[in-house]
Design an enzyme around this catalytic site. Structure first.
Site, PDB file in Angstrom:
ATOM      1  N   CYS B 125      58.937  -8.564 -61.988  1.00 55.76           N
ATOM      2  CA  CYS B 125      58.691  -9.561 -60.913  1.00 55.76           C
ATOM      3  C   CYS B 125      57.945  -9.014 -59.762  1.00 55.76           C
ATOM      4  CB  CYS B 125      60.132  -9.916 -60.188  1.00 55.76           C
ATOM      5  SG  CYS B 125      61.155  -8.468 -59.558  1.00 55.76           S
ATOM      6  N   GLY B 160      70.795  -7.910 -66.550  1.00 49.21           N
ATOM      7  CA  GLY B 160      69.637  -7.384 -67.180  1.00 49.21           C
ATOM      8  C   GLY B 160      68.842  -6.463 -66.146  1.00 49.21           C
ATOM      9  N   ARG B 162      70.087  -5.447 -63.420  1.00 49.51           N
ATOM     10  CA  ARG B 162      70.987  -4.151 -62.810  1.00 49.51           C
ATOM     11  C   ARG B 162      70.948  -2.880 -63.997  1.00 49.51           C
ATOM     12  NH1 ARG B 162      73.935  -5.415 -58.453  1.00 49.51           N
ATOM     13  NH2 ARG B 162      73.447  -7.524 -57.930  1.00 49.51           N
TER      14      ARG B 162
END
Lengths: 362, 297
Positions: B125, B160, B162
């Site tokens: 992201c 996921g 983390r």
């Protein structure tokens, strides 16, 4: 180095009938002059500075010496400030001088990586302190596992511990313990806590994790409560406390190690530190190298504690205030309103630009 | 006929993808694959009329010819195992995990260069938000070092993310170099637990030669931000890019760019710009594939 020829002689004289409040407590001392203290000098210690300070600290009997960029492994950056040397060069410089103390590095998942940790291990660290915001312990799991696999001693370091209550903090400490942390810490990154609040958090951790789990305290002095907070932690069951020489560190600095050591001696606690020698290290080495940069409680650092803001923001804020011609105090208070957490130094410039009234592009 | 899309993974990313695919005229949400019949994602997709299965990826592979594109929204390890199976089955794979089996794709920067590949990786992201800005600076000046800071609301960072913090920083750093054109890259991710949740923020720093024309950099950044905004409507520059001569390493000029990504609110609320930007980017790639296949309505 000093006029004190017999450093083991204690000058503490207790009046008859006085019961030392921490008598019988064995307390380890971790000095972070060469990690948190890096903030005071904008991460500009040379490897020679590191060697000289590490040598003095080791001889004075502190148990752990932490050496890293102020923001941990990989912290050297635009966002946090570029270091005068690399983490690995600083670690190697300290390793060459230390014979007794454990050599530690700090690692913040999201900034440093397991790859950085492996390199730090190869450069000679014994111990890693893995730090997360107090609600985000689960991002340390991979790093704590990796540290154990590398054979390192481990600390789970819960930053900004003032932002959650004792029970939640204990839950996060449990996550770190289960991931392999040998010790867990209450970390008052904002210097916003008072002694009874520290004691509540230490007690909650002890209750949850049992008396055998070592608990530590990392105090900042923004409210003038650094040393009292460390003492309160010990009284509540903590067995390791952090300090830095002359309190060098982010914001108004840490609990001063030499003051803490003197206070522990007077309280009847047992440490391995030769306080008189440590006072000399603070005065003759650290104060000389850091002349003009020793932290103090002033408007900016007091506001950090008052508003509960990450102490490392102070000098970045001071520079941004100057660059954009806006008020340091106003930037700090706005950061508090935005509820920024450790690591979001980029928001300092963002706030300063907004306050300066420079037009937005779109 | 629209391109038939299968989404593997029924967590936040997979569920958001389904919503975005449903909005497209050129893509059809043909299947959502999960492994837990009780998952919120599978239930919500079924309510929207999307075929679902809790039987895992084998269900998809058994009828691979029913689909054209598969979006992988699981984890790096799962995609590493699935990628050769998708390739054998003739499926075009868009990988939203950090596995990076195929080349990185950042639509505003390099879609034309990689669109003929059969497996594309969507970076992270933070990478989708920041690589375009680094590329925009690179096209007018040599970037000796690029650094990005992504701050994401704790609530928008699922298990996921983390468990893959290092993969995030390492994959993003690589993309700053490989796609952004920087000589060196560094990425930082911060999770912020504030409530109400903060909207995703990204800051890009770059070191460029001292004699670089500031206006050329600013123009290039603003043009690039408009390109990204075409497929991520909530993408915006927050303040004017800051250009400080001599403030970078070795006397270089420091460029600082401040970005905010407001999500479209498709699955998670609008603070989850991190979720939105990577799913929107993958849908932009799929739209291009639909155009290339002559399936655009």
């Amino acid at each position: 180095m000093s006029e004190f020829k017999k450093p083991m002689d204690s000058p503490v004289i207790s009046p008859e009938g006085d019961v030392a409040p921490l008598a019988g407590k064995n307390v380890l001392v971790c000095d972070t002059t060469l990690r948190d203290g890096m903030h005071s000098v904008a991460h500009q210690f040379t490897t020679e500075n590191v060697a000289e300070i590490a040598r003095g600290l080791d001889a004075s009997g502190v148990n752990v010496i932490e050496v890293t960029h102020g923001d941990g492994l990989g912290g050297s950056s635009f966002n946090y400030g570029f270091g005068a040397a690399t983490d690995l060069d600083w670690i190697r410089a300290a390793r060459a001088e230390i014979t007794t103390a454990k050599l530690a590095a700090l690692l913040l998942p999201g900034i440093g990586t397991i790859h950085d940790l492996q390199q730090a291990k190869d450069a000679g660290i014994d111990l890693v302190r893995v730090a997360t915001h107090c609600t985000e312990a689960d991002i340390s799991i991979e790093h704590l596992h990796a540290a154990k696999a590398l054979g390192l001693e481990t600390v789970g370091f819960l930053m900004m511990s003032h932002m959650v209550g004792p029970n939640r903090l204990a839950t996060e400490a449990e996550i770190m313990r289960d991931a392999g942390a040998d010790t867990v810490y209450v970390v008052d990154s904002a210097g916003a806590m008072l002694p009874h609040q520290v004691a509540q958090r230490v007690e909650a951790m002890r209750e949850r994790l049992g008396d055998d789990m070592p608990i530590g305290m990392h105090a900042h002095n923004n409210l003038g409560s650094g040393v009292p907070n460390a003492l309160a932690a010990v009284a509540a069951g903590a067995s390791i406390v952090d300090g830095s020489c002359h309190g060098l560190g982010a914001g108004a600095g840490n609990a001063a190690t030499e003051v803490l050591s003197a206070a522990l001696d007077r309280s009847g606690a047992s440490t391995t530190v030769h306080t008189l020698e440590l006072i000399d290290v603070a005065e003759d080495i650290v104060a000389r190298i850091c002349a003009g940069k020793l932290p103090k409680i002033d408007r900016g650092s007091l506001l950090l504690g008052y508003a509960g803001i990450y102490s490392s923001f102070l000098l970045h804020t001071r520079r941004a205030a100057e660059r954009y011609g806006v008020s340091e105090a106003e930037i700090l208070l706005e950061l508090g309103r935005r509820r920024v957490v450790g690591g979001q130094e980029d928001m300092i410039i963002d706030v300063a630009i907004e306050m300066s009234g420079i037009d937005s592009p779109m | 006929m629209a391109l038939r899309c299968a989404v593997v993974g029924s967590g936040n990313i997979g569920s958001d993808l389904i919503k975005k695919i449903l909005k497209s005229d050129n893509l059809e949400a043909s299947l959502l694959v999960g492994i837990d019949p009780e998952s919120d994602g599978l239930k919500r997709a079924a309510e929207l009329g999307v075929p679902t299965t809790a039987a895992g990826v084998d269900y998809l592979l058994d009828r691979a010819s029913d689909y054209d594109i598969v979006f992988e929204a699981t984890s790096a390890a799962v995609h590493a195992a699935n990628a050769p199976k998708f390739a054998d089955a003739g499926l075009f794979a868009l990988d939203l995990t950090p596995a990076a089996v195929g080349p990185y794709v950042v639509p505003a920067v390099n879609l034309d260069d990689v669109v003929d590949q059969r497996n594309l990786n969507l970076v992270t992201c933070g990478g989708q938000a920041t690589v375009p800005i680094v590329a925009a600076i690179s096209r007018v000046a040599q970037v000796s070092y690029a650094e990005i800071v992504s701050t994401v609301s704790s609530r928008a960072a699922g298990p996921g993310t983390r468990a893959n913090i290092d993969e995030f920083t390492e994959t993003t750093s690589n993309a700053l170099v490989k796609v952004g054109g920087a000589q060196r890259g560094k990425a930082i991710i911060i999770l912020n637990p504030a409530n109400p949740p903060i909207i995703m923020r990204n800051t890009v720093f770059a070191a460029v030669p001292a004699d670089t024309d500031p206006q050329a950099i600013i123009d290039s950044i603003e043009e690039m931000a408009e390109s990204v905004k075409r497929y991520v409507p909530g993408y915006e520059l927050v303040n004017a890019p800051q250009i400080d001569r001599g403030a970078g390493p070795d006397g270089s000029t420091k460029v600082a760019v401040f970005l905010r990504v407001t999500g479209a609110g498709d699955y998670l609320p609008e603070y989850a710009g991190n979720l939105d930007i990577i799913t929107a980017a993958s849908v932009a790639v799929a739209e291009r594939l639909a155009a290339a296949a002559g399936k655009v309505k």
